[in-house]
Scaffold this active site. Structure first.
Site, PDB file in Angstrom:
ATOM      1  N   HIS A  86     -11.042  -5.803  -2.210  1.00 21.60           N
ATOM      2  CA  HIS A  86     -12.060  -5.531  -0.958  1.00 21.60           C
ATOM      3  C   HIS A  86     -13.146  -4.918  -1.871  1.00 21.60           C
ATOM      4  O   HIS A  86     -13.188  -3.834  -1.735  1.00 21.60           O
ATOM      5  CB  HIS A  86     -11.375  -4.830  -0.117  1.00 21.60           C
ATOM      6  CG  HIS A  86     -10.335  -5.387   0.753  1.00 21.60           C
ATOM      7  ND1 HIS A  86     -10.347  -6.523   1.619  1.00 21.60           N
ATOM      8  CD2 HIS A  86      -9.093  -4.988   1.084  1.00 21.60           C
ATOM      9  CE1 HIS A  86      -8.988  -6.894   2.147  1.00 21.60           C
ATOM     10  NE2 HIS A  86      -8.365  -6.156   1.644  1.00 21.60           N
ATOM     11  N   GLU A 125       0.878  -1.222  -0.250  1.00 21.64           N
ATOM     12  CA  GLU A 125      -0.038  -0.110  -0.137  1.00 21.64           C
ATOM     13  C   GLU A 125       0.737   1.326   0.123  1.00 21.64           C
ATOM     14  O   GLU A 125       0.632   2.245   0.880  1.00 21.64           O
ATOM     15  CB  GLU A 125      -0.947  -0.024   1.215  1.00 21.64           C
ATOM     16  CG  GLU A 125      -1.901  -1.206   1.162  1.00 21.64           C
ATOM     17  CD  GLU A 125      -2.972  -1.194   2.426  1.00 21.64           C
ATOM     18  OE1 GLU A 125      -2.783  -0.178   3.116  1.00 21.64           O
ATOM     19  OE2 GLU A 125      -3.497  -2.147   2.716  1.00 21.64           O
ATOM     20  N   ASP A 158     -12.519 -10.090  -0.266  1.00 18.13           N
ATOM     21  CA  ASP A 158     -13.939  -9.992   0.383  1.00 18.13           C
ATOM     22  C   ASP A 158     -14.901  -9.099  -0.272  1.00 18.13           C
ATOM     23  O   ASP A 158     -14.399  -8.074  -0.861  1.00 18.13           O
ATOM     24  CB  ASP A 158     -13.716  -9.935   1.927  1.00 18.13           C
ATOM     25  CG  ASP A 158     -12.851  -8.487   2.269  1.00 18.13           C
ATOM     26  OD1 ASP A 158     -12.949  -7.702   1.469  1.00 18.13           O
ATOM     27  OD2 ASP A 158     -12.334  -8.336   3.397  1.00 18.13           O
ATOM     28  N   GLU A 184      -6.463 -10.315  -1.060  1.00 15.40           N
ATOM     29  CA  GLU A 184      -7.323 -10.168   0.174  1.00 15.40           C
ATOM     30  C   GLU A 184      -8.799 -10.116  -0.092  1.00 15.40           C
ATOM     31  O   GLU A 184      -9.590  -9.391   0.401  1.00 15.40           O
ATOM     32  CB  GLU A 184      -6.816  -9.181   0.805  1.00 15.40           C
ATOM     33  CG  GLU A 184      -5.314  -9.010   1.162  1.00 15.40           C
ATOM     34  CD  GLU A 184      -4.984  -7.762   1.984  1.00 15.40           C
ATOM     35  OE1 GLU A 184      -5.798  -7.125   2.343  1.00 15.40           O
ATOM     36  OE2 GLU A 184      -3.792  -7.404   1.904  1.00 15.40           O
ATOM     37  N   ASN A 222       1.958  -5.269  -3.167  1.00 17.46           N
ATOM     38  CA  ASN A 222       0.524  -5.570  -2.899  1.00 17.46           C
ATOM     39  C   ASN A 222      -0.325  -4.128  -2.451  1.00 17.46           C
ATOM     40  O   ASN A 222       0.278  -3.247  -1.992  1.00 17.46           O
ATOM     41  CB  ASN A 222       0.398  -6.536  -1.538  1.00 17.46           C
ATOM     42  CG  ASN A 222      -1.182  -7.044  -1.325  1.00 17.46           C
ATOM     43  OD1 ASN A 222      -1.570  -7.576  -2.226  1.00 17.46           O
ATOM     44  ND2 ASN A 222      -1.575  -6.687   0.042  1.00 17.46           N
TER      45      ASN A 222
END
Length: 679
Positions: free
Chosen positions: A245, A165, A275, A273, A208
């Site tokens: 996300h 990030e 979701d 990741e 990432n």
């Protein structure tokens, strides 16, 4: 554990449980069809050379439902927080790998890939790092952190999120402000990757980030330019992670194009990741399909297992609900990978008991073992003239085995604690005598240790003539235990009425999601159970009942252990017996409910769970007794979850020729390893 009587040879007798009613015959163990085995997420992803993984929290590895899904469904894991800087190097130069080691060691033992997450990130950063004001100091600190962490896990990490990030949200397409960016400038990312390559040359090195799934977004384009530049100049970058996300709408329409465009630069891409708010089946299908349609999209990781495990738990964004049940999104994801959900459902429907065929097969009807030599013996000092170490309890936590045991001598009993990282170190570990703590002097024996996750306290359960316990926030601090408290005001009436000339011994606590149960024995052929709610624990134990009894008291003697079997709705009960030859051994039973009845498993002298007759002793037959001990658990919490196969059991044994006063018998601790495992 009865410290008061020495037991000689006993005559042969019929071993019959009279009070175990309504026994259920287990469903015959059958091998699961290949289609069912391939219809889990990880197995299906593996058919195309990919992985399907999940984020894992070390603190949840004692949850049997959690680990059951983890082991069944996923072939890759990412430590959720345990490798982040505020855990691994909270103070400068002092590294803590314990929590991450739990995850990595467990995963590698099961053949699951591990993604290292993360080496450099502006968040979850200790204050001492973010307060650095000198560029040379920060560069040295960053390089040392990367090198130390990567070296520690070298050879066990498939891929590293080297930098996480680093790009700003919004329309700039530039790096975000951070202590690394502010002091080291744009070059800190390149420096991190080069340092990581030197430290762990075989691992994949990844960048990432989140909100880089939409190809037209400025942030996506900024990352793309960086990766293109790195590849053109030979900066070692192997992969890009897309956190994914998503809101209820799922991925942007350009998501597959984004993955393809990055892959065209010569890097692997992964969904790292995933979701999705409310977990719409179509959104999950679209996300998975986007990866499957890009040959260099090598894997997908969901950020948690059950909705209750998610950082977005209020949005129910995962594939399993709070009870661990598959949601519609699970079937959609599986189908998008080419899985056969129908076969999975058919197999589930075939089970007429609470046990699946696989979990039933994991506990065989006959056991065989191999034993170590004596690993742990007494270490007398000027105030402790100890003859025996016995009745062990053991957990693996924070990178160490923590063993609690009784110390015995003609003067009486108390407790000892030792810890070590490997069984080869067990014999040299320091013995901490707990009579020097608030636990105090006097009769304390037969410990059991576990972590209560809701209270965030370790519990040490032991016998004092009553059922007693102490608590401690830090298992590694032997001086942290509280003074003894009792579970009961006095011996329950039903025990008093049935104990005869026996002794109330060997208290054992285990909890499910609703209740905690306390088992105990009486050296008179009875096994007792009391219960309280999880919310009331450790108070409120009532409803004490006899759950098993035998007319031959030596067939149901003492040292009961009860465990949750990982990945199943099955519990295992072990009870120590005394055989016709006067030697100690264990019998076993199973049940699908801690409040229910028990079905014999390996429960006779001719077919024991563990007896010298079914144990090999490669280092020599140092004992003919397989006596009071405890399983090596898969976790350390109050559910007492054990693996479903490759069992290990820490037990007490002694020189077969030893005799004399029972309290002075030379008990030592050894380790059994299952050799009859079905998986």
């Amino acid at each position: 554990m009865n410290p008061l009587k020495r037991l000689g040879r006993r005559r042969a007798s019929v071993l019959s449980l009279l009070a175990i009613a309504a026994l259920v015959t287990p469903e015959a163990a059958t091998a699961a069809p290949d289609a069912v085995q391939a219809s889990t997420l990880g197995a299906q992803a593996a058919q195309s050379g990919r992985y399907f993984g999940t984020a894992v929290a070390a603190g949840k590895l004692g949850d049997g439902t959690y680990t059951g899904i983890l082991d069944r469904e996923f072939n890759q894991v990412t430590p959720e927080n345990e490798m982040k800087w505020d855990t691994t190097e909270r103070s400068r130069g002092s590294f803590n790998f314990g929590p991450a080691d739990q995850i990595v060691n467990r995963a590698t033992a099961r053949g699951q890939r591990v993604r290292g997450h993360t080496l450099v990130w502006h968040s979850q950063l200790p204050g001492w790092v973010s307060s650095i004001t000198d560029a040379n100091t920060l560069r040295s600190v960053m390089n040392n952190h990367i090198t130390t962490v990567a070296n520690h896990y070298k050879g066990r990490i498939h891929s590293w999120d080297v930098v996480n990030e680093a790009f700003a949200d919004g329309g700039s397409g530039q790096h975000r402000p951070s202590v690394f960016q502010n002091l080291l400038g744009d070059g800190f990312i390149e420096q991190a990757f080069r340092t990581a390559r030197s430290a762990d040359p075989a691992a994949k090195l990844c960048y990432n980030d989140y909100n880089i799934e939409n190809w037209s977004a400025a942030k996506t384009q900024g990352v793309y330019r960086m990766v293109r530049d790195f590849k053109s100049r030979g900066v070692p970058i192997d992969c890009v992670g897309f956190q994914a996300h998503f809101g209820t709408g799922g991925p942007p329409s350009s998501f597959q194009s984004t993955l393809s465009n990055f892959a065209a630069l010569g890097v692997d891409v992964q969904i790292t990741e995933l979701d999705i708010a409310q977990a719409p089946a179509s959104a999950y299908a679209n996300s998975v399909r986007a990866c499957m349609n890009v040959s260099r999209c090598t894997g997908i990781t969901v950020w948690g297992i059950r909705d209750s495990d998610s950082w977005r738990s209020g949005e129910n964004p995962l594939l399993f609900d709070r009870n661990g049940n598959k949601k519609a999104a699970y079937q959609a994801a599986l189908t998008a990978m080419g899985g056969t959900a129908a076969a999975q459902n058919t197999a589930a429907a075939k089970s007429t008991t609470a046990l699946s065929a696989k979990s039933t097969a994991a506990l065989p009807s006959r056991f065989s073992w191999s034993s170590s030599g004596a690993l742990i013996g007494p270490k007398p000092d000027s105030t402790h003239n100890i003859a025996a170490v016995k009745d062990p309890s053991v957990v693996y936590y924070n990178g160490k085995y923590h063993v609690f045991a009784s110390t015995a001598s003609s003067a009486g009993y108390n407790l000892v604690y030792l810890s070590f990282t490997d069984w080869s170190q067990a014999g040299s570990a320091t013995h901490h005598y707990l009579d020097r703590t608030a636990i105090g002097t006097g009769y304390r024996a037969a410990p059991q240790v576990f972590y209560n996750t809701s209270q965030r306290l370790w519990y040490l359960v032991y016998q004092t003539g009553n059922a007693s316990y102490s608590t401690n926030p830090d298992i590694s601090n032997p001086n942290g235990w509280s003074a003894p408290r009792n579970f009961y005001a006095s011996m329950p009436d039903i025990i008093r009425q049935n104990i005869g000339n026996g002794h109330w011994v060997d208290m054992w606590v285990i909890c499910d999601s609703a209740n905690c149960y306390l088992f105990s024995s009486d050296d008179n052929g009875h096994l007792y159970r009391s219960q309280t709610t999880v919310g009331q624990f450790p108070n409120g134990f009532t409803n004490t009942v006899i759950v098993a009894q035998d007319s031959n008291k030596y067939a149901l003697w003492e040292a009961s252990n009860v465990y949750k079997v990982q990945g199943s709705n099955q519990y295992l009960l072990l009870v120590e017996a005394i055989g016709s030859d006067g030697r100690r051994y264990f019998r076993s039973w199973t049940t699908s409910s801690l409040a229910g009845s028990w079905t014999p498993l390996a429960a006779s002298e001719s077919n024991p769970f563990a007896k010298a007759s079914n144990v090999a002793f490669p280092s020599g037959s140092w004992t003919r007794d397989i006596s009071h001990g405890e399983m090596i658990r898969a976790g350390y919490d109050q559910t007492l979850t054990i693996p479903s196969c490759r069992l290990q059991y820490l037990y007490q044994g002694m020189n077969p020729s030893a005799g004399g006063d029972y309290n002075s018998l030379p008990w030592r601790l050894g380790l059994l390893t299952q050799t009859s495992s079905t998986c």
